[in-house]
Each structure stands twice: as structure tokens, then as C-alpha cells.
Design an enzyme around this catalytic site. Structure first.
Site, mmCIF file in Angstrom:
data_model
loop_
_atom_site.group_PDB
_atom_site.id
_atom_site.type_symbol
_atom_site.label_atom_id
_atom_site.label_comp_id
_atom_site.label_asym_id
_atom_site.label_seq_id
_atom_site.Cartn_x
_atom_site.Cartn_y
_atom_site.Cartn_z
ATOM 1 N N GLY A 57 31.366 14.124 -33.543
ATOM 2 C CA GLY A 57 32.090 14.779 -34.612
ATOM 3 C C GLY A 57 32.290 16.264 -34.393
ATOM 4 C CB THR A 58 30.111 18.962 -33.078
ATOM 5 O OG1 THR A 58 29.103 18.802 -34.075
ATOM 6 C CG2 THR A 58 30.250 20.441 -32.742
ATOM 7 C CD GLN A 172 27.270 12.754 -43.531
ATOM 8 O OE1 GLN A 172 26.802 11.766 -44.080
ATOM 9 N NE2 GLN A 172 26.611 13.419 -42.607
ATOM 10 C CB ALA A 192 30.182 11.286 -35.565
ATOM 11 C CG HIS A 194 25.363 9.820 -34.921
ATOM 12 N ND1 HIS A 194 26.366 10.663 -34.518
ATOM 13 C CD2 HIS A 194 24.636 10.533 -35.822
ATOM 14 C CE1 HIS A 194 26.259 11.812 -35.138
ATOM 15 N NE2 HIS A 194 25.204 11.771 -35.949
ATOM 16 C CB CYS A 318 23.826 20.659 -37.402
ATOM 17 S SG CYS A 318 24.574 19.108 -36.894
#
Length: 398
Positions: A57-58, A172, A192, A194, A318
């Protein structure tokens, strides 16, 4: 990882083919990659050509924010404004602030109310005055700390009305609430693996074919020439299996997770001096319980709970370990002390009633110990008055 993702990914880990190679192993890897792309697109209401694989995602957030900004600014130097919500994940916030310092961008933070909602009228007012100077809008689909689900379709419609591309960090949201990229009206969206039971280290950026974007990396022309680099085929296969499973089981998982979250909230809020943060009604992620504890330090609560086998967070993972109040809570109007005394409990479809019972058993004494520690800490802080305060403003931040 969900069992379906593990089952899918294990055989691929022993295969060495590069999806860009023309030999047999390469063609097999390419087939697995493109089948995964098609599966992810179908699950998220996108076209396969709109699915770009990233490392998570980042990276997807950075590619969207920086890449779209650069493309728009180059085509029209007046377009320097980046409009985001005040409660964005740091992958968005830090990327935008970097553009302020590195490329003379202007950053506009949309306020949120006490439950974390962006008011679409605020975006409309901003674009009515500055659409010609705006490069992009980015508002997260659902907040990672308090679980607020934003009115993405309304915000995207306003952005489209003024001809401004809109991105959303949906990390999310996917796998926990219904997400349809095409129906949302977004120009780009980050995901993302995970977060819904897939492997770590893989994600996607969904981006429309007509959305101009400058790549962050060069060399090879992979992923529509927007994200060069040998693709993580095993990760893509695991992500595809996980998103298909999570979407197919979304309703049942959301119902069970939400019920357990409400049980946990009732247990926590039964203790004096506690409050739940985020939406009071609907429009909240099913698996997040965010609570503030009066006269407690969140870090103390976290470590005491961890010693009893209960893992929670003082904010997003994070930024965990950094002794500072959450910018999300401060933007929602919480005081510094209340923000510092807050915890996020995250529940998943695998969470059980026994897990909730453990929290119920250990929480009372832990709150007492944390409050005692907080009183000692407060008295020490009061004994040493700071010499001065310094506030530094830089860039063109609004």
C-alpha cells in the site's frame, strides 16, 4: 494469511520463471500473473488493465500521489495544490509533504468532524475556488485508526465535476466492506494484500487507463511502464486468492467481526473514564475498536496488555513506538492528553469469543496500573517547566 492464499502461493514459490521472459518458465509465470490480475480486477470492480502490482500500500500511495501530481503539474504548472484529508495515513501525508518541500507543491488539509468524517461541502468549496490550480485529491476510503468510512462516491463525484483526479487509500477497506472501483468514480485506488489475509509485501494500485501518471522507478517498462521491476508472481497469486476469498465471505465475516467488536467495546466502556472514538452509528469498519482511557498513557497500556498476550496498537503500526499523539485523533478534536491515552483493538474473522474473554479478564488491573504510572509521569513532567516552545512552519502548506 487465509488458508486459500497459503494453498495458492506455496507451489509458486518453487517456480523460478520471470514473467517477462519468453521461455516456458517465463510464459508460465506470466500466465499466473495475468490470471491473478484478472481475479483481483473482478473482485474490486476494475478492468485487468487498471491493476498495477506494487510492493504494498505504501508504494501504491506514493506512486499515485507523486505520479499524478507530477503529470498534472507538468501539463499545467499552475496545478500545484494537493488536497487530502487531515486524517490520512502517513503514506499519503508524508508523500504530499515531501512534494511540498521538494517540488513547491501546496498542501491543503480537509478538516474532519468529531467522528472522523470529511464533509463533501468542504471539498466542493475548495475546488470551486481552486480547481484550476489543483493537481489531485486523495481521501482514504476508511481510516486505519478509528475505522471511519468516508463518503468516497460523493467526494469522487465532486472531484470529477471539477475535472480533478481523485485517489483513495483503500488499504483498510478492501476485504472488509464492499469496494467497487468503477462504481466509486475514483481515478486511482491503493490496496495491500496483507490487510485481508494475503501475503505481506504485495499490493496493487488501481488506476484508470486515461489517468496520467509519472513513474517513480524506471527500467523494463513493467506494469504499463508505471512500475518497472520484476513482478512478485507468488505474491500476486497469494493476493488474488486472498481477495477472492475475502470478498466471497465478506458478509459473514463482517457480521461476526462486528458482533465481537461490539462485545469488546461494551467490556472496555464499562470501566470509568473510557470513551470509544470514531462513528457512533454505522459507516465504521467492523473490526476496529478505538478507545481512549482517561489518565492513562497509551504506551503503558499497550505494554501491559502485551505482557498478558493481548496485542493492540496506539495508532497505525507504521508509527508505533513513537511517543507522540495521533494526528488522526487531534484532527478529530481530541485533546493531547486524551489522544495519548488511546488504543486501537483490531479484530479479524479469526477472532473468537475466547479472545474477547481474555481482554475482559486482564483489562481492569491493567487500567489501574497504567493510571498509577500516568500519575507518576504527570508529576515528573510538572516538576520541570519547559524553557520555550518553538513552532516551525515551512513550505506552502495551507
Amino acid at each position: 494469511m487465509v488458508p486459500a492464499a497459503i494453498e495458492a502461493i506455496l507451489p509458486v514459490l518453487s517456480q523460478s520463471g520471470n514473467a517477462s521472459s519468453l521461455h516456458g518458465a517465463g510464459r508460465q509465470a506470466r500466465r499466473l500473473l495475468e490470471e491473478s490480475r484478472e481475479t483481483i480486477a473482478a473482485a474490486l470492480g476494475a478492468r485487468p488493465s487498471e491493476v498495477l502490482f506494487t510492493s504494498g500500500g505504501t508504494e501504491a500511495d506514493n506512486l499515485a500521489v507523486k505520479g499524478i501530481f507530477w503529470a498534472r503539474h507538468r501539463s499545467d504548472p499552475r496545478r500545484r495544490r494537493i488536497v487530502i484529508s487531515a486524517i490520512e495515513h502517513h503514506a499519503i501525508l508524508d508523500a504530499a509533504e515531501w512534494l511540498v518541500s521538494a517540488d513547491d507543491a501546496e498542501l491543503v488539509l480537509l478538516p474532519v468532524d468529531g467522528e472522523g468524517f470529511v464533509n463533501p461541502d468542504d471539498l466542493r468549496r475548495e475546488l470551486a475556488e481552486n480547481a484550476e490550480r489543483t493537481a489531485l485529491v486523495s481521501v482514504m476510503w476508511a481510516n486505519n485508526e478509528v475505522g471511519t468510512i468516508e463518503p468516497i462516491a460523493d467526494l469522487a463525484a465532486i472531484s470529477a465535476e471539477y475535472g480533478v483526479p481523485m485517489h483513495s487509500d483503500a488499504v483498510q477497506a478492501v476485504g472488509h466492506i464492499p469496494v467497487d472501483f468503477a462504481a466509486s468514480g475514483l481515478s486511482a485506488m491503493s490496496v495491500a494484500a496483507h490487510k485481508f489475509g494475503g501475503p505481506q509485501g504485495v499490493g496493487v494500485l488501481l488506476i484508470g487507463r486515461d489517468v496520467a501518471c509519472v513513474p517513480l522507478t524506471h527500467g523494463g517498462g513493467h506494469e504499463r511502464d508505471l512500475r518497472s521491476g520484476t513482478q512478485n508472481v507468488a505474491g500476486a497469486v497469494g493476493m488474488a486468492a486472498a481477495v477472492r476469498y475475502s470478498v466471497e465471505h465478506l458478509d459473514d465475516a463482517a457480521a461476526s467481526t462486528s458482533a465481537l467488536a461490539d462485545q469488546l467495546a461494551d467490556i472496555v466502556l464499562a470501566f470509568p473514564g473510557t470513551r470509544r472514538n470514531g462513528p457512533s452509528g454505522g459507516h465504521r469498519l467492523p473490526g476496529i475498536v478505538h478507545v481512549s482511557f482517561d489518565r492513562c498513557e497509551g504506551d503503558s497500556l499497550l505494554m501491559l496488555l502485551d505482557a498478558q498476550g493481548v496485542e493492540c496498537s496506539t495508532g497505525s503500526a507504521c508509527t508505533a513506538g513513537v511517543a507522540q499523539a495521533s494526528h488522526v485523533l487531534l484532527a478529530m478534536g481530541l485533546s493531547m492528553d486524551i489522544a495519548r491515552g488511546s488504543l486501537r483493538f483490531s479484530l479479524a474473522p479469526t477472532t473468537t469469543a475466547d479472545d474477547i474473554a481474555v481482554v475482559a479478564d486482564v483489562l481492569g488491573p491493567i487500567i489501574d496500573r497504567a493510571r498509577a504510572a500516568g500519575l507518576v509521569s504527570s508529576s515528573k513532567r510538572a516538576a520541570v517547566a519547559p524553557a520555550a516552545s518553538l513552532v516551525v512552519q515551512g513550505g506552502s502548506r495551507t
